[in-house]
Design a protein around this motif. Structure first.
Motif, short mmCIF file in Angstrom:
data_model
loop_
_atom_site.label_atom_id
_atom_site.label_comp_id
_atom_site.label_asym_id
_atom_site.label_seq_id
_atom_site.Cartn_x
_atom_site.Cartn_y
_atom_site.Cartn_z
N GLN A 62 0.85 -1.19 0.00
CA GLN A 62 0.00 0.00 0.00
C GLN A 62 0.89 1.24 0.00
O GLN A 62 1.56 1.53 0.99
CB GLN A 62 -0.93 -0.01 1.20
CG GLN A 62 -1.90 -1.18 1.20
CD GLN A 62 -2.71 -1.28 2.48
OE1 GLN A 62 -2.50 -0.52 3.42
NE2 GLN A 62 -3.63 -2.25 2.54
N VAL A 63 0.88 1.97 -1.11
CA VAL A 63 1.73 3.14 -1.30
C VAL A 63 0.87 4.40 -1.23
O VAL A 63 -0.11 4.53 -1.96
CB VAL A 63 2.48 3.08 -2.64
CG1 VAL A 63 3.34 4.32 -2.83
CG2 VAL A 63 3.33 1.81 -2.72
N VAL A 64 1.24 5.33 -0.35
CA VAL A 64 0.49 6.57 -0.18
C VAL A 64 1.15 7.68 -1.00
O VAL A 64 2.36 7.88 -0.93
CB VAL A 64 0.44 6.99 1.30
CG1 VAL A 64 -0.33 8.30 1.46
CG2 VAL A 64 -0.21 5.89 2.13
N SER A 65 0.34 8.39 -1.81
CA SER A 65 0.83 9.50 -2.61
C SER A 65 -0.12 10.68 -2.47
O SER A 65 -1.20 10.56 -1.88
CB SER A 65 0.95 9.10 -4.09
OG SER A 65 1.88 8.05 -4.28
N ASN A 66 0.28 11.82 -3.02
CA ASN A 66 -0.55 13.03 -2.99
C ASN A 66 -0.67 13.59 -4.40
O ASN A 66 0.25 13.46 -5.22
CB ASN A 66 0.08 14.09 -2.07
CG ASN A 66 0.13 13.64 -0.64
OD1 ASN A 66 -0.87 13.63 0.07
ND2 ASN A 66 1.33 13.24 -0.19
N ALA A 67 -1.78 14.24 -4.66
CA ALA A 67 -2.00 14.87 -5.96
C ALA A 67 -2.85 16.12 -5.77
O ALA A 67 -3.77 16.14 -4.94
CB ALA A 67 -2.66 13.91 -6.94
N GLN A 68 -2.56 17.15 -6.55
CA GLN A 68 -3.34 18.38 -6.53
C GLN A 68 -4.44 18.26 -7.57
O GLN A 68 -4.16 17.99 -8.75
CB GLN A 68 -2.44 19.58 -6.84
CG GLN A 68 -3.12 20.92 -6.60
CD GLN A 68 -2.14 22.06 -6.78
OE1 GLN A 68 -0.94 21.84 -6.93
NE2 GLN A 68 -2.65 23.27 -6.74
#
Length: 453
Positions: free
Chosen positions: A256-262
């Protein structure tokens, strides 16, 4: 308010054990998140009310959980022993996040809420233990577990529900080299339950399209780790030294990889969304050593060292886009963020009596923490940290008085490093550093709780 009950009943060599617990936790944290001036940045009235960022986060959390477990086991005096059990756990989690007045030029206010999440976990487990000889013991442990996860997103009439089932276990063997020294080996696996990217239900279609293009889906599957370890532990030199040496190799699958996006909110506004994907696969291996020695005459040593290697074999790194890297390859071959490869500490201690009702002690500690990376492609590092602590104290009856010195080397290396988000620009390319306390001396007075050596 925790509650615990443990009842045992023995009949015909059987033992019955039951446990129950209940907990409730409420927390509220307020944090000023930006800590930076924006003087000189363009700002159009009336949205901009001040020439600096006022970005306060209010994070609230309300957690309730209940737990029950029962198990029955055979007599421990038999060569072949067994144990059977079952457990029930349910937890309700509600959290929210409120950001205060945002950065210029919008000055917008935010409110986000993950809604209410309920997790109902049931499990059935068992184990067999067999003394093959007087010095060899083999064991097998298995557990079936079902995690039903329900999420009711904030401001949505939809209800997300899914069940994640797993079968985990461990197989082990122990060989008594002597009465005091044991060799062991085991292989096992474990799981992290799945979850939901519930914000996909409440965002604009164009925002959802961006997140799904980055690999986000409504349901995130379970993560699994498989690991093999072997080692030796025991007492040496007539019991004056206790030590253990363990080596391991493992792999995380479906990570489970956590990322962010605008993403857009509409009306020209945007927001930063955190999402999770099952895009990772990583290898682990390492060696860990620890022990304690009684040197006699009131002197003693405690020691520990670890060499832990992590390597990402596969991952879709959404955060790497802001670093101008290919999200499918940027993290491959890298180490985990904020995970030092080498750690070690050595403690020397001494204690002696001063009288019938008093004693004194001294203690010095050296701590080494290796460098850690602060971003997924491993461009930034924290550096090695070397710290010395010392303390001298006196115990008299129930009273303890201690003089201490912390971080005597005045090491200013960050104690933590990871990639963050620059709030005024919403670019996830900032580094967040956790700085240590500087050299510090003091005297404390308290209750004497027992001998130090």
């Amino acid at each position: 308010v925790p509650a615990f009950a443990d009842q045992r009943h023995r009949a015909a060599g059987l033992a019955l054990q039951a446990m129950a617990a209940y907990h409730t936790t409420k927390s509220q944290v307020i944090d000023e998140a930006s800590r930076e001036s924006t003087e000189g940045l363009p700002c159009t009235a009336p949205a901009c009310l001040r020439p600096f960022v006022f970005w306060q986060n209010l994070v609230e959390r309300d957690i309730k959980d209940r737990y029950f477990e029962a198990r029955v086991s055979s007599s421990q005096e038999q060569r072949l022993r067994w144990m059977l059990g079952a457990s029930l756990v349910d937890a309700d989690v509600q959290s929210s996040n409120v950001a205060g007045e945002g950065p210029p030029p919008t000055g917008a206010r935010f409110f986000s809420n993950t809604g209410v999440t309920r997790i109902d976990t049931s499990g059935v487990f068992g184990a067999l233990y067999w003394d093959a000889t007087e010095r060899v013991t083999a064991s097998a442990e298995l557990r079936w577990q079902s995690d039903e996860v329900t999420n009711e997103p904030y401001a949505s009439t939809l209800r997300l529900n899914d069940t994640f089932e797993s079968v985990g276990g461990r197989f082990a063997v122990r060989f008594d080299l002597t009465d005091d020294v044991h060799w062991f080996a085991n292989v096992g696996n474990g799981f992290r339950p799945g979850l939901f990217n519930s914000r996909l239900l409440t965002l604009l279609p164009e925002a959802v399209a961006i997140l799904t293009g980055l690999g986000a889906s409504l349901t995130v599957e379970e993560e699994e780790i498989e690991q093999v370890e072997t080692g030796v532990k025991g007492r040496f030199l007539d019991g004056r030294v206790q030590a253990s040496l363990v080596g391991y190799v493992g792999r995380i699958k479906n990570q489970q990889v956590v990322s962010n996006a605008q993403v857009p909110l509409g009306g020209g506004a945007t927001t930063l969304i955190s999402y999770t994907t099952n895009s990772g696969k990583s290898d682990l291996h390492g060696i860990e050593f620890e022990g304690a020695a009684n040197l006699g005459g009131g002197f003693g040593l405690d020691f520990a060292a670890a060499w832990n290697v992590t390597e990402v074999k596969q991952a879709f790194c959404g955060n790497c886009v802001a670093l101008f890297q290919n999200p499918r390859t940027a993290q491959v071959g890298s180490s985990f963020i904020n995970t030092p490869k080498v750690q070690a500490n050595l403690v020397g201690r001494y204690g002696a009596a001063l009288g019938a009702e008093s004693d004194w002690y001294a203690r010095a500690e050296y701590v080494h923490t290796g460098s850690a990376y602060g971003d997924e492609p491993n461009f930034s590092e924290s550096g090695d940290r070397n710290v010395i602590h010392a303390r001298v104290g006196i115990n008299w009856r129930d009273l303890n008085v201690e003089l201490f010195g912390l971080n005597l080397t005045d090491d200013t290396t960050p104690i933590g490093i990871d990639r963050g988000t620059d709030l005024p620009s919403f670019n996830p390319n900032a580094l967040r550093l956790g700085f240590p306390e500087r050299r510090r001396f003091g005297v404390v007075r308290g209750q004497h709780l027992g001998q130090h050596v």
